[in-house]
Design an enzyme around this catalytic site. Structure first.
Site, PDB file in Angstrom:
ATOM      1  N   LYS A  16       0.806  -1.258  -0.104  1.00  0.00           N
ATOM      2  CA  LYS A  16       0.026  -0.043  -0.085  1.00  0.00           C
ATOM      3  C   LYS A  16       0.867   1.328  -0.003  1.00  0.00           C
ATOM      4  CE  LYS A  16      -2.566  -0.750   3.779  1.00  0.00           C
ATOM      5  NZ  LYS A  16      -2.095  -2.070   4.357  1.00  0.00           N
ATOM      6  N   ARG A  91     -10.693   1.270  10.120  1.00  0.00           N
ATOM      7  CA  ARG A  91     -10.353  -0.288  10.228  1.00  0.00           C
ATOM      8  C   ARG A  91     -11.512  -1.092  10.616  1.00  0.00           C
ATOM      9  NH1 ARG A  91      -4.838  -1.429  10.468  1.00  0.00           N
ATOM     10  NH2 ARG A  91      -3.572   0.449  11.315  1.00  0.00           N
ATOM     11  N   ARG A 164      13.594  -7.660  11.901  1.00  0.00           N
ATOM     12  CA  ARG A 164      12.919  -7.002  13.159  1.00  0.00           C
ATOM     13  C   ARG A 164      11.887  -7.997  13.746  1.00  0.00           C
ATOM     14  NH1 ARG A 164      12.810  -1.662   9.749  1.00  0.00           N
ATOM     15  NH2 ARG A 164      11.591  -2.741   8.194  1.00  0.00           N
ATOM     16  N   ARG A 175      -0.923 -10.266  12.837  1.00  0.00           N
ATOM     17  CA  ARG A 175      -1.358  -8.831  12.464  1.00  0.00           C
ATOM     18  C   ARG A 175      -2.299  -9.286  11.174  1.00  0.00           C
ATOM     19  NH1 ARG A 175       3.856  -6.007  10.584  1.00  0.00           N
ATOM     20  NH2 ARG A 175       2.443  -4.221   9.595  1.00  0.00           N
TER      21      ARG A 175
END
Ligand SMILES: [Zn+2]
Length: 225
Positions: A16, A91, A164, A175
């Site tokens: 995105k 969201r 990370r 997620r």
């Protein structure tokens, strides 16, 4: 020229941000990333930023109306006159309703919701393979798509490469689960009101960009008929 009031939707890792950068170059639209905007306003100590900080310091979620207030401020400024590109908000369906109402009060409405679709397994592969230089975080590699010459070592400065925390498979799957549960219902929501446009995020960034441009050109033609 008609306004381009756009929302970018899609799972984390769908590209995105890349598409937002390109659309910003194409149309001069401000890219409003809800998370970045919130952090910036808190840091700058704006009125809404201080309000948000109050909730955050108390360990509470920042209410939708505060975020929408920030978005509306930005959208009604001069750089948002011809449109905007909103990312990371809404969201969920309640937020989507509240956003539509707020835009209506400005006598504006959404032009389209751009959904970039990528299967979960591909997202995991993209993100979990990412390795970042500990010395310079702009040195980014991928174990499959863009490996360093020597495993675990940065080509540019010889520093160690690390994965990370955000990029571990477990974090990515969490997620994705949140995305499917909370945000994906928005796909149906925007489909019902005829705003949704789907794009295949497994194609190259160039192809996705070309498809989005073509879809927007068609929308504009339809509006001017
Ligand atoms: Zn490096």
């Amino acid at each position: 020229m008609s306004e381009l009031n756009l929302i970018l939707l899609g799972p984390p890792g769908a590209g995105k941000g890349t598409q937002a950068d390109r659309l910003r170059e194409d149309f001069g639209l401000p890219h409003i990333s809800a998370g970045d905007m919130l952090r910036a306003q808190v840091t700058d100590g704006t009125e809404l930023g201080l309000k948000a900080k109050g909730y955050m310091d108390a360990g509470k979620l920042v209410p939708d109306e505060v975020i929408i207030g920030m978005i509306i401020d930005r959208v009604s400024g001069t750089d948002g006159r011809d449109g905007f590109l909103l990312d990371g908000f809404p969201r969920n369906e309640d937020q989507a309703d509240a956003l539509s109402e707020a835009l209506k009060r400005l006598e504006r409405r959404l032009t389209a919701v751009l959904l970039i679709e990528v299967p979960d397994e591909e997202i995991v592969r993209r993100l979990a393979g990412r390795r970042v230089c500990v010395k310079n975080p702009s040195h980014i590699y991928h174990v499959d798509f863009d490996p360093p010459k020597h495993e675990g070592v940065c080509d540019q400065d010889g520093a160690r490469l690390e994965q990370r925390k955000d990029d571990t498979e477990e974090t990515i799957r969490n997620r994705l689960a949140v995305y499917h549960e909370q945000t994906e219902p928005l796909v149906g929501y925007y489909e019902r009101v005829g705003l949704l446009r789907r794009f295949d995020g497994q194609r190259s960034a160039d192809e996705v960009h070309a498809h989005i441009r073509a879809a927007l050109a068609t929308l504009r033609l339809e509006e001017n008929l």
